[in-house]
Design a protein around this motif. Structure first.
Motif: not given
Lengths: 695, 303
Positions: A300, A303-305, A309-310, A313-314, A316
């Protein structure tokens, strides 16, 4: 000085990036060459949002131009010693005085000439034109317009950086003016960045969370994939094409593991891999035995917190995809294979010929006949027949509708579930092999027979209704089909002639779909010529073209034998005796074609008429060689056959030194010609080496 | 607390109203996508600027699953935005709209993945992306290039939000039927019966002879109305013909080769209406065109 040029775009398709960079680089070098600007080192960098050209050692100015230009001939330039209108016009055109014209001697006579001198201009002044020209000249597989601009590009251009030797180069494209401002990561650091030099370009972008060098992003991804593979208790399956794409889908790389339920592993591996790969660009992971594990690696961009969470989501999305795949798998399994075969009757293959159902019936029959031709066992014949009959059934399944690249694979899996023999299931999968020029060929006889039949049916069918490939278009992939046949024969070592194979496909059409194709004789010749050309190209890639021509000249027959002979002969062409022998054989052929065109080639040599030592020796040598070549041919030992022929070099030379062929005595002449015919036939077992010329 | 379905739509409407869009209502004829609404299909043509946002109910009979599949529906909602001409910062505006419904770009991985859009029945195509949120396709973003076979004078950006998917993502539910539509009311409570009944209808009960006849009649009526220069009524009949075809397709009454022919017939209608709409708007003096742009687009004697 140096030049920093960055084209900032909205996210370019991954497949556009590298070809466009190449065009920018080549366009720049070409423009500089045309304008006499010296260039040092040129590099490119890229992300989906930027195409960057870095030039070092760029000359500050064009080189001066000093050139002699020739004008009209002297006789037209002066009349009675006075310059004519032609001379004056030429001088004016070149910007020199008439007095400065002088005379030069050329192949065509005396001409007037002028020395032209142009002072080179500063590079700075030329760069706007060069860069704008490059941007306007770029080609994309698909281009677009946006807003009210007339310009086209792969995606909208949003900014341009152009700085040379610390100075901004200004030009415009689609409402954007070039400057010295770039932008960072779309979400994590979207601010403006002032860039002035190559030295700080990459580091400044890195501060703004963009890794401009694709090689660095690739390295980060590779390290991440290795780590995730290990966490999952396996190894990420090598997928260079996917890696190439993913590198160009992100500006900064992060890799995370996504773990899914074990339950999905009941679906065939290829289905899971397709679900992950083609829709989601996820990397599949396999254990030490090559079996999939219930994790994949996701690359991905932001640079998410919280990476969890990523991952969630993936997961799902993946679950929905895998649910779909499992749904299709279960739905398809409810339908008997026979039902899918009968539905093929609704699908047109070629409107001039008929449906896919008819096509699979022909493939079935031809495959069985090929199995007989290669002298496979009774079981294999039946497996090929059955696999041919079922080979297109999976085109009617939901899974293949959703994942077209799984054709063949699903046929195999559904056949297994339906209780078909393993050999049948495997052959269904192998029908599409080889995929690509270097792809694997079938590993089983039944698979090879179906693969051959599938391709021959297409070749004969398409040629038979005039769907012949052109240099520009080959919509039915007939070149690939022809080359596929050749490679299968080579890899499987089947000694069966091409005319025989084509005839089998023609016979099947005649039996099942009579009257749909054009005249069989002409059609067969066309298909064979097409396949012969493919074979020539293929062999000429690794062997001298004249050696290939020499072998094919004696007949387009057994691909395996042709291939082996090309290899054996190719190795010998560097030997000392080879070329002289080829020369000698050329004399043999010339005499037979030109001076003995009416002679009877079947005439036997009368040993009683052999007079000269040279002809006696050649006859003896040819007799001996004949025995040796015959047994080598029998054993398919082409190396030995070629070596035997090379051994004839000395007697052939002596013969031509000592013996006159075209003598007045008709009986002697006829006997010597008969001897040459005998020699020619001997060579023609291997190749017409008269076609091989000096190296 | 994640937004419920209707609040999410309200937020999007408010966001785009604040941006300056006309907030329009759905058009009352069945259609497969928000693109088919005249507010997109026709208004994207010609030089008139046009910023619009609306919810559009979409019917795709072949995608029905008897209410049994948690992710697939035979009818659903799109939120459609057209910005014509496309503003230079259109992507930034779009990503801000995601923030407005609670999708923080630093919490999630937002990506633009190449996806060139093409609608053969409408003779329309464009280039753009699927927008991914953590791998989920949330929006189709397209720069239209051609509509009804007509090259666009001014390129518009089409933003199509898949409302159910985004809502499922926000509410963290695995089945569309579990979405909260309004406080205490689920999507399933409102729409499940509809999915079940229309699946039965479309897959089992369609009287194909009736539909084949309807198709011919609607096509003829559309042509007649085009000749009469009644562009919008003609367009209604094209939509009706298109839905008739979609229903026939789902019912399995159309063979593979016939299918292509029907698509060709609808495309011809779409091409016809597109050129007629362009002419008609010009005749009307481009009512939506600001005065200061009229000279550019209308010949002097007509302006």
């Amino acid at each position: 000085m140096e030049l920093l040029f960055e084209l900032g775009c909205e996210e370019l398709p991954a497949r556009f990036v590298d070809p466009t960079l190449g065009q920018i680089r080549d366009g720049f070098l070409k423009a500089c060459e045309d304008l006499r600007i010296d260039v040092g080192e040129v590099r490119t960098l890229s992300t989906p949002r930027r195409l960057t050209l870095l030039v070092e050692g760029l000359a500050d100015a064009q080189a001066d131009l000093e050139e002699e230009r020739t004008g009209p001939p002297v006789r037209a330039a002066y009349k009675d010693g006075e310059p004519t209108k032609a001379a004056e016009g030429f001088a004016r055109g070149q910007g020199v005085a008439v007095e400065d014209l002088y005379t030069v001697e050329t192949d065509k006579g005396e001409y007037i000439a002028a020395k032209v001198f142009e002072k080179g201009g500063p590079t700075h002044e030329l760069l706007p034109g060069i860069l704008e020209g490059i941007v306007r000249g770029l080609n994309f597989p698909k281009s677009m317009r946006w807003a009210d601009y007339k310009e086209t590009f792969g995606r909208p251009v949003r900014w341009m950086v152009a700085v040379a030797g610390g100075e901004t180069i200004r030009f415009e494209f689609a409402g954007v003016t070039s400057g010295n401002t770039s932008y960072g990561h779309r979400f994590a650091a979207p601010g403006a960045i002032e860039v002035g030099s190559i030295a700080d370009y990459e580091s400044k972008l890195a501060e703004f969370l963009v890794i401009a060098d694709p090689a660095k992003r690739r390295a980060t991804i590779e390290a991440g994939l290795a780590e995730v593979g290990q966490q999952a208790g396996g190894k990420v399956i090598d997928d260079p094409a996917l890696l190439d794409e993913v590198v160009n889908l992100i500006e900064k790389a992060h890799v995370i593991r996504v773990e899914f339920s074990q339950d999905y592993l009941e679906v065939p591996d290829e289905v899971l891999i397709s679900s992950m790969r083609s829709h989601q660009r996820y990397f599949a992971i396999a254990d030490a035995n090559g079996a999939l594990v219930n994790s994949c690696a996701v690359v991905y961009n932001t640079p998410v917190h919280d990476p969890k969470v990523v991952a969630a989501g993936n997961l799902r999305v993946l679950k929905a995809r895998l649910d779909d795949a499992r749904f299709f798998w279960e739905q398809d399994l409810r339908v008997p294979l026979e039902e899918f075969v009968s539905r093929l009757g609704d699908v047109v293959w070629l409107k001039q010929i008929g449906t896919m159902k008819e096509r699979s019936a022909r493939i079935s029959m031809t495959a069985a006949h090929i199995a007989e031709a290669i002298e496979a066992g009774e079981d294999t014949v039946e497996h090929a027949r059955r696999a041919g009959y079922l080979c297109k059934a999976d085109l009617m399944t939901q899974m293949v509708y959703e994942f077209p690249d799984l054709q063949g694979v699903m046929g195999r899996e559904y056949a297994k579930k339906a209780g078909e023999a393993d050999a049948v299931a495997k052959a269904i999968d192998e029908q599409y092999l080889p995929k690509g020029a270097d792809g694997n060929t079938p590993q089983t006889d039944a698979g090879a027979c179906v693969a051959l039949a599938e391709k021959l049916d297409a070749l004969v069918g398409c040629f038979g209704v005039g769907l012949v490939p052109t240099s520009a278009a080959d919509p039915y992939a007939l070149r690939r089909a022809a080359l596929g046949c050749i490679r299968i024969l080579q890899d499987r070592g089947y000694s069966v002639s091409l005319p025989t194979l084509v005839q089998l496909a023609l016979d099947t059409y005649d039996e099942l779909d009579a009257g749909k194709l054009k005249d069989a004789g002409e059609l067969k010749a066309e298909v064979l010529e097409f396949m012969g050309t493919r074979l020539k190209h293929q062999l000429a890639a690794d062997h001298p073209a004249d050696v290939v021509d020499a072998v094919i000249a004696v007949g387009l027959d057994d691909v395996l034998s042709i291939t082996d002979r090309v290899e054996a002969l190719g190795k010998l062409t560097s030997e000392d005796d080879f070329l002289p022998l080829a020369q000698g054989f050329k004399r043999v052929v010339n005499i037979l074609r030109k001076q003995a065109a009416d002679a009877d080639s079947e005439q036997a040599v009368n040993t009683g008429l052999l007079q000269e030592a040279g002809e006696v020796a050649l006859h003896e040598a040819a007799q001996k060689a004949g025995v040796a070549v015959n047994s080598a041919v029998e054993a398919r030992d082409w190396d030995a056959a070629c070596r035997t022929l090379i051994g004839l070099k000395a007697p052939v030379d002596t013969f031509f030194d000592d013996v006159m062929v075209m003598v007045d005595d008709e009986a002697l002449k006829a006997n010597r010609i008969a001897l040459l015919f005998q020699l020619e036939k001997l060579f023609m077992n291997v190749a017409d080496i008269s076609q091989i010329s000096a190296r | 607390m994640a937004l419920n379905f209707q609040d999410m739509i309200l937020r999007l409407q408010q966001f785009w109203a604040d941006y300056g869009c006309v907030v329009q209502q759905p058009w009352d004829i069945e259609k497969g996508a928000g693109t088919a609404n005249a507010a997109t299909f026709l208004r994207s043509l010609g030089p008139e600027p046009w910023n619009v946002a609306y919810v559009e109910p979409c019917r795709r009979p072949t995608d029905g699953r008897y209410g049994e599949n948690p992710n697939r529906l035979g009818a659903y909602y799109q939120f459609q935005v057209i910005l014509k001409p496309s503003p230079d910062d259109v992507l930034d505006i779009y990503f801000n709209s995601l923030k407005a419904i609670g999708i923080d770009p630093m919490e999630h991985d937002l990506r633009l993945v190449e996806d060139d859009w093409e609608q053969p029945t409408l003779g329309a195509w464009g280039l753009g992306w699927e927008v991914w949120i953590d791998g989920m396709e949330a929006t189709q973003f397209t720069y239209f290039q051609q509509v009804g076979g007509v090259e666009l004078d001014r390129v518009c950006a089409e933003i199509t939000y898949g409302l159910e998917r985004i809502a499922m993502f926000l509410q963290d539910v695995d089945s569309v039927y579990d979405l909260e539509w309004a406080p205490g009311v689920t999507y399933g409570q409102i729409r499940h019966q509809e999915e079940v009944e229309f699946s039965h209808y479309n897959f089992e009960q369609v009287d194909s002879d009736l539909y084949f006849r309807w198709f011919d009649e609607m096509e003829a009526e559309a042509k007649r109305l085009m000749e009469a220069e009644l562009v919008l009524p003609a367009y209604d009949f094209i939509l009706k013909a298109n839905h008739t075809f979609n229903t026939l397709d789902a019912s399995g009454a159309i063979s593979v080769t016939e299918r292509q022919k029907y698509i060709g017939r609808i495309r011809n209608l779409a091409r016809g209406i597109a050129t007629r709409y362009v002419d008609k708007r010009k005749d009307l003096g481009y009512p939506l065109l600001p005065e200061d742009q009229k000279a550019q687009w209308l010949p002097a004697e007509e302006a």
